[in-house]
Motif scaffolding. Structure first.
Motif, PDB file in Angstrom:
ATOM      1  N   VAL A 117       0.861  -1.118  -0.104  1.00  0.00           N
ATOM      2  CA  VAL A 117       0.159  -0.015   0.128  1.00  0.00           C
ATOM      3  C   VAL A 117       1.015   1.326  -0.068  1.00  0.00           C
ATOM      4  N   LEU A 118       1.059   2.067  -1.034  1.00  0.00           N
ATOM      5  CA  LEU A 118       2.006   2.901  -1.363  1.00  0.00           C
ATOM      6  C   LEU A 118       1.318   4.236  -0.691  1.00  0.00           C
ATOM      7  N   GLY A 119       2.269   4.808   0.136  1.00  0.00           N
ATOM      8  CA  GLY A 119       1.846   6.120   0.726  1.00  0.00           C
ATOM      9  C   GLY A 119       2.448   7.291  -0.398  1.00  0.00           C
ATOM     10  N   ASP A 120       2.049   8.631  -0.047  1.00  0.00           N
ATOM     11  CA  ASP A 120       2.548   9.630  -0.940  1.00  0.00           C
ATOM     12  C   ASP A 120       3.936   9.937  -1.166  1.00  0.00           C
ATOM     13  N   TYR A 121       4.525   9.255  -1.925  1.00  0.00           N
ATOM     14  CA  TYR A 121       5.918   9.096  -2.116  1.00  0.00           C
ATOM     15  C   TYR A 121       6.608  10.162  -3.026  1.00  0.00           C
ATOM     16  N   LYS A 122       5.756  11.009  -3.545  1.00  0.00           N
ATOM     17  CA  LYS A 122       6.106  12.169  -4.117  1.00  0.00           C
ATOM     18  C   LYS A 122       5.830  13.508  -3.388  1.00  0.00           C
ATOM     19  N   SER A 123       5.638  13.648  -2.131  1.00  0.00           N
ATOM     20  CA  SER A 123       5.575  14.479  -1.363  1.00  0.00           C
ATOM     21  C   SER A 123       6.458  14.426  -0.042  1.00  0.00           C
ATOM     22  N   VAL A 285      25.058   9.023  -0.843  1.00  0.00           N
ATOM     23  CA  VAL A 285      24.565   8.046  -0.172  1.00  0.00           C
ATOM     24  C   VAL A 285      23.564   7.920   0.848  1.00  0.00           C
ATOM     25  N   GLU A 286      23.834   8.977   1.778  1.00  0.00           N
ATOM     26  CA  GLU A 286      23.227   9.206   3.095  1.00  0.00           C
ATOM     27  C   GLU A 286      21.905   9.740   3.047  1.00  0.00           C
ATOM     28  N   ASN A 287      21.691  10.658   1.920  1.00  0.00           N
ATOM     29  CA  ASN A 287      20.614  11.207   1.727  1.00  0.00           C
ATOM     30  C   ASN A 287      19.493  10.192   0.792  1.00  0.00           C
ATOM     31  N   GLU A 288      20.149   9.590   0.046  1.00  0.00           N
ATOM     32  CA  GLU A 288      19.495   8.338  -0.514  1.00  0.00           C
ATOM     33  C   GLU A 288      18.870   7.443   0.421  1.00  0.00           C
ATOM     34  N   ASN A 289      19.604   6.964   1.370  1.00  0.00           N
ATOM     35  CA  ASN A 289      19.266   6.022   2.584  1.00  0.00           C
ATOM     36  C   ASN A 289      18.201   6.826   3.288  1.00  0.00           C
ATOM     37  N   LYS A 294      12.358   6.903   4.654  1.00  0.00           N
ATOM     38  CA  LYS A 294      11.214   7.843   4.951  1.00  0.00           C
ATOM     39  C   LYS A 294       9.955   7.072   3.932  1.00  0.00           C
ATOM     40  N   VAL A 295      10.427   6.698   2.871  1.00  0.00           N
ATOM     41  CA  VAL A 295       9.635   5.895   1.901  1.00  0.00           C
ATOM     42  C   VAL A 295       8.853   4.652   2.717  1.00  0.00           C
ATOM     43  N   ILE A 296       9.932   3.861   3.380  1.00  0.00           N
ATOM     44  CA  ILE A 296       9.534   2.818   4.203  1.00  0.00           C
ATOM     45  C   ILE A 296       8.222   3.286   5.218  1.00  0.00           C
ATOM     46  N   GLU A 297       8.570   4.458   5.838  1.00  0.00           N
ATOM     47  CA  GLU A 297       7.734   4.582   7.012  1.00  0.00           C
ATOM     48  C   GLU A 297       6.272   4.935   6.461  1.00  0.00           C
ATOM     49  N   ILE A 298       6.179   5.478   5.317  1.00  0.00           N
ATOM     50  CA  ILE A 298       4.842   5.862   4.893  1.00  0.00           C
ATOM     51  C   ILE A 298       3.986   4.908   3.939  1.00  0.00           C
ATOM     52  N   LYS A 354      14.933  -4.580   6.885  1.00  0.00           N
ATOM     53  CA  LYS A 354      14.843  -3.291   6.498  1.00  0.00           C
ATOM     54  C   LYS A 354      15.222  -3.250   4.650  1.00  0.00           C
ATOM     55  N   ARG A 355      16.012  -4.150   4.523  1.00  0.00           N
ATOM     56  CA  ARG A 355      16.446  -4.221   3.085  1.00  0.00           C
ATOM     57  C   ARG A 355      15.620  -5.089   2.311  1.00  0.00           C
ATOM     58  N   VAL A 356      14.851  -5.908   2.889  1.00  0.00           N
ATOM     59  CA  VAL A 356      13.568  -6.650   1.989  1.00  0.00           C
ATOM     60  C   VAL A 356      12.600  -5.734   1.723  1.00  0.00           C
ATOM     61  N   ARG A 357      11.989  -5.041   2.817  1.00  0.00           N
ATOM     62  CA  ARG A 357      11.158  -4.111   3.027  1.00  0.00           C
ATOM     63  C   ARG A 357      11.461  -2.848   2.025  1.00  0.00           C
ATOM     64  N   GLY A 358      12.503  -2.516   1.937  1.00  0.00           N
ATOM     65  CA  GLY A 358      12.929  -1.526   0.970  1.00  0.00           C
ATOM     66  C   GLY A 358      12.944  -2.005  -0.517  1.00  0.00           C
ATOM     67  N   ASP A 359      13.498  -3.120  -0.738  1.00  0.00           N
ATOM     68  CA  ASP A 359      13.643  -3.428  -2.080  1.00  0.00           C
ATOM     69  C   ASP A 359      12.006  -3.722  -2.752  1.00  0.00           C
ATOM     70  N   ILE A 360      11.015  -4.155  -1.708  1.00  0.00           N
ATOM     71  CA  ILE A 360       9.613  -4.520  -2.205  1.00  0.00           C
ATOM     72  C   ILE A 360       9.044  -3.186  -2.295  1.00  0.00           C
TER      73      ILE A 360
END
Length: 429
Positions: A117-123, A285-289, A294-298, A354-360
């Motif tokens: 369930v995707l959150g508002d990843y563009k904001s 790298v840190e900004n991307e991480n 943040k994307v994982i959170e939403i 965290k890695r699995v969640r991020g990749d999915i």
């Protein structure tokens, strides 16, 4: 083939499909041809026994299991594709009905990739990480090179001070008795390195060459040897040599010796440029991480345990590799830290999840945005890999790589495109 999805919940799908009588008969004939040499029946040469005779002697079901093994993989893959499922584990197979002259009914239970369930990843708004190179950074780097180019010389008759390099003998005692591993001769020790038990090195400061010193320390509670944890020990130490590091002057001659530059100022400028590049990469790298976190959170996703377990094995393999690069293997690390593989896995589990969640989630965004990987994208990445591995024949390397499975590369390219999309839409404060 018609596959029927019975249910799909908690990341597990249950479905069934039929294997036609004709297809099963073809598989039975293949099973017979592959196994006929194993049967000895009087009146027939080995390997020449007709299938009908074998079935009469051993039962009509004699080739059923082998035939199922032959036909099931393709039938399963066709059913999965027809239903649009993405399995993440080996399936549980149940043969519901199997009878000669009738279709085979197969029931499958398998863990599947979860829906996101995707959150508002563009904001997204996040704090921007920035690293600026200072004069202190440049001086620290310069001093590091200076240290590496120092000479070890005899310190003369003076007393021990921090930074000195000693040659010592020692014998350790607990409760008046020597203990295993507590004795050494001709041991090299740099004072201030922190290599020995806390308090050991400090008690040698101010002592003279040839002096015998009783060093009293207490082993840490987390010490790897069970019988020494928290115990007080006395080390009888003999100082044989006191040496010091003589550092070169930081002048133009030093710059000429250690670099391609003629002056120390030119060398410092080159260090600053190198650090600025390193800091820029670190920022990125840190900004991307942080953006991915943040994307994982939403976004909402329920990860099947089997996917975490699989990633956990990868994390353990990477950890073992890093340890080997430092000169020890995983087993030695576990002994030194008095830990087990299971306890280490528990430490690594949050990172694996965290890695699995991020990749999915990145994959789900890629699909939502219709992000595609082109042949040109793959070629560019293969060229980078060829350069990274210093391949002399770059074209042959790319050709060889293209013969294999490049799904890992497609995933990496897709993820990077998603990250670029997220960065373009994010607000960095």
């Amino acid at each position: 083939m018609k596959a029927i999805l019975e249910k799909k919940e908690n990341n597990k799908a249950t479905f069934n499909f039929e294997i036609s009588e004709r297809n099963f008969e073809e598989a039975l004939q293949k099973a017979y041809l592959q196994n006929r040499g194993k049967f000895n029946i009087p009146g027939f040469r080995k390997g020449k026994v007709p299938r009908k005779i074998i079935e009469m002697n051993y039962g009509v079901e004699i080739f059923y299991e082998e035939a199922i093994n032959i036909i099931l993989p393709n039938a399963y893959n066709d059913a999965v594709e027809e239903l649009g499922l993405e399995p993440v584990d080996q399936p549980e197979v149940h043969i519901e009905e199997i009878e000669k002259g009738k279709p085979i009914i197969v029931k499958i239970e398998v863990a599947v990739k979860p829906e996101v369930v995707l959150g508002d990843y563009k904001s997204i708004e996040i704090e921007k990480v920035e690293y600026n190179v200072t004069d202190e950074h440049v001086e620290d780097e310069l001093k590091s090179v200076q240290e590496m180019n120092g000479r070890i010389i005899d310190a003369g008759d003076r007393v021990v001070k921090v930074g000195d390099i000693l040659t010592i003998d020692y014998a350790g005692y607990v409760d008046g008795a020597q203990f295993d591993g507590g004795t050494a001769e001709g041991q090299t020790l740099e004072i201030g390195s922190g290599r020995f038990i806390p308090g050991f090195e400090e008690q040698l400061v101010g002592k003279n060459k040839g002096e015998e010193v009783d060093v009293v320390v207490t082993f840490p509670e987390e010490y790897h040897a069970e019988d020494l944890k928290g115990k007080e020990a006395t080390f009888k130490v003999t100082i044989h040599e006191i040496k010091e590091k003589e550092l070169p002057e930081l002048d133009d001659e030093f710059a000429k010796d250690v670099s391609e530059f003629d002056t120390i100022e030119e060398y410092k400028n080159s260090i600053r440029e190198k650090l600025e590049e390193e800091f820029k990469n670190k920022e990125e790298v840190e900004n991307e991480n942080n953006l991915i976190e943040k994307v994982i959170e939403i976004c909402e996703v329920d990860i099947p345990e089997v996917m975490i377990d699989s990633q956990l094995e990868n994390e353990l393999g990477e950890f073992d590799y890093r340890m080997r690069m430092q000169g020890i293997n995983l087993e030695q690390y576990l002994q030194i830290t008095n830990s087990t593989e299971e306890s280490l896995k528990e430490q690594l589990r949050p990172m694996a999840e965290k890695r699995v969640r991020g990749d999915i989630i990145l994959e789900a965004i890629g699909k939502a945005e219709n992000i595609e990987v082109t042949e040109e994208d793959i070629d560019k990445e293969l060229e980078k890999m060829a350069d990274s591995y210093k391949q002399e024949n770059k074209e042959q390397f790319i050709k060889d790589m293209r013969r294999g499975d490049l799904s890992f590369l497609e995933t990496a390219i897709t993820n990077q495109k998603v990250i670029e999309l997220l960065k373009a839409n994010a607000k960095f404060k």
